[in-house]
Motif scaffolding. Structure first.
Motif: not given
Length: 213
Positions: A18-21, A53-56, A60-63
Motif C-alpha cells: 500500500t506504499a505510495p509509488g 507512451e502517454d499511458e506509460i 510513471l508519474a505515480d512512481l
C-alpha cells in the motif's frame, strides 16, 4: 518461523503493498528491460506492456522514485545503474539495487541468479551471497541477516522501506541499529527470502495489460 515473526512479515507485506509509488504491474517488464544493460526508453516500456507512451508516462508519474538519465530514459527502479551499497552481478554485468531485500526478490522475478555483495550496515564488512530464483545460497558470513521495517506512515517505497533494508553480518552487529529503529527487526537471509514470497507472487501475477495504466 514463529507466530510473532509471521505477524511482522504480514505487516511488512501490507505496508509495501500500500506504499505510495509501488508499481507492481510495471516492475517485472521494466526489470526485464533494465537487466539487458541499457537505459530504457518510454517507447520500449510501452511496447513491452502493450500500452501507449502517454499511458506509460502517466503511470510513471505515480512512481516518483524512478531514476532517469539526461535523455529521459529509465535507468533505475529497484534495479539501477546508479551505484548503491548493494552490488548485483548478473549476465556478466554489474548493477545495483535500492535495498537488501531487492537482491533476494529480483532473481525470482527475472528467473536468473545474481551474485550479491553489500557491506554490513554496522561494520562495513562485506556480506556476499548468490541470490537464485529459489532462494539465497553461499551466504558469507553464514550469520548474516537482513533488516525490514513496518513504518506507520509510508511516504514512498524507496524512502520508507528500501532505505531501511540493509545487510548485517549478524543479529549482534545489528543491535545498535535496531535500538534506533523501533519499527524494524532483522531476519536470517533465508527467512528474509521467505518473507518476500508474498510480494514475489504478486509481482509475478501482476498483468500490465490490465493494471498499469
Amino acid at each position: 518461523m514463529d507466530t510473532d515473526t509471521s505477524r511482522f512479515i504480514t505487516r511488512v507485506t501490507e505496508a509495501v503493498r500500500t506504499a505510495p509509488g509501488v508499481g507492481f504491474a510495471l516492475l517485472r517488464p521494466l526489470l526485464s528491460l533494465l537487466v539487458a544493460g541499457e537505459p530504457v526508453t518510454i517507447a520500449q516500456l510501452a511496447t513491452a506492456v502493450g500500452h501507449s507512451e502517454d499511458e506509460i508516462r502517466t503511470a510513471l508519474a505515480d512512481l516518483p522514485d524512478t531514476e532517469y538519465d539526461a535523455q529521459g530514459r529509465i535507468i533505475g527502479y529497484g534495479l539501477t545503474f546508479n551505484p548503491t551499497p548493494h552490488r548485483y552481478e548478473t549476465r556478466g554485468r554489474t548493477f545495483y539495487t535500492w535495498c537488501a531485500m531487492d537482491t533476494l526478490v529480483f532473481p525470482a522475478i527475472l528467473g536468473e541468479s545474481a551474485r550479491v555483495t553489500s557491506p554490513c550496515q554496522a561494520t562495513g564488512e562485506p556480506v556476499r551471497l548468490t541470490a537464485t530464483p529459489d532462494g539465497p545460497t553461499d551466504v558469507e558470513p553464514a550469520t548474516a541477516v537482513v533488516s525490514l521495517v513496518t513504518p506507520d506512515h509510508a511516504t514512498s517505497v524507496r524512502t520508507s522501506f528500501c532505505n531501511q533494508s540493509h545487510f548485517f553480518t549478524s543479529a549482534k552487529a545489528a543491535k545498535n541499529w535496531l535500538a534506533d529503529h523501533s519499527d524494524a527487526r532483522v531476519l536470517p537471509i533465508a527467512e528474509a527470502y521467505d518473507a518476500g514470497r508474498p510480494i514475489m507472487a504478486e509481482l509475478l501475477a501482476a498483468s500490465p495489460s490490465r493494471k498499469c495504466c
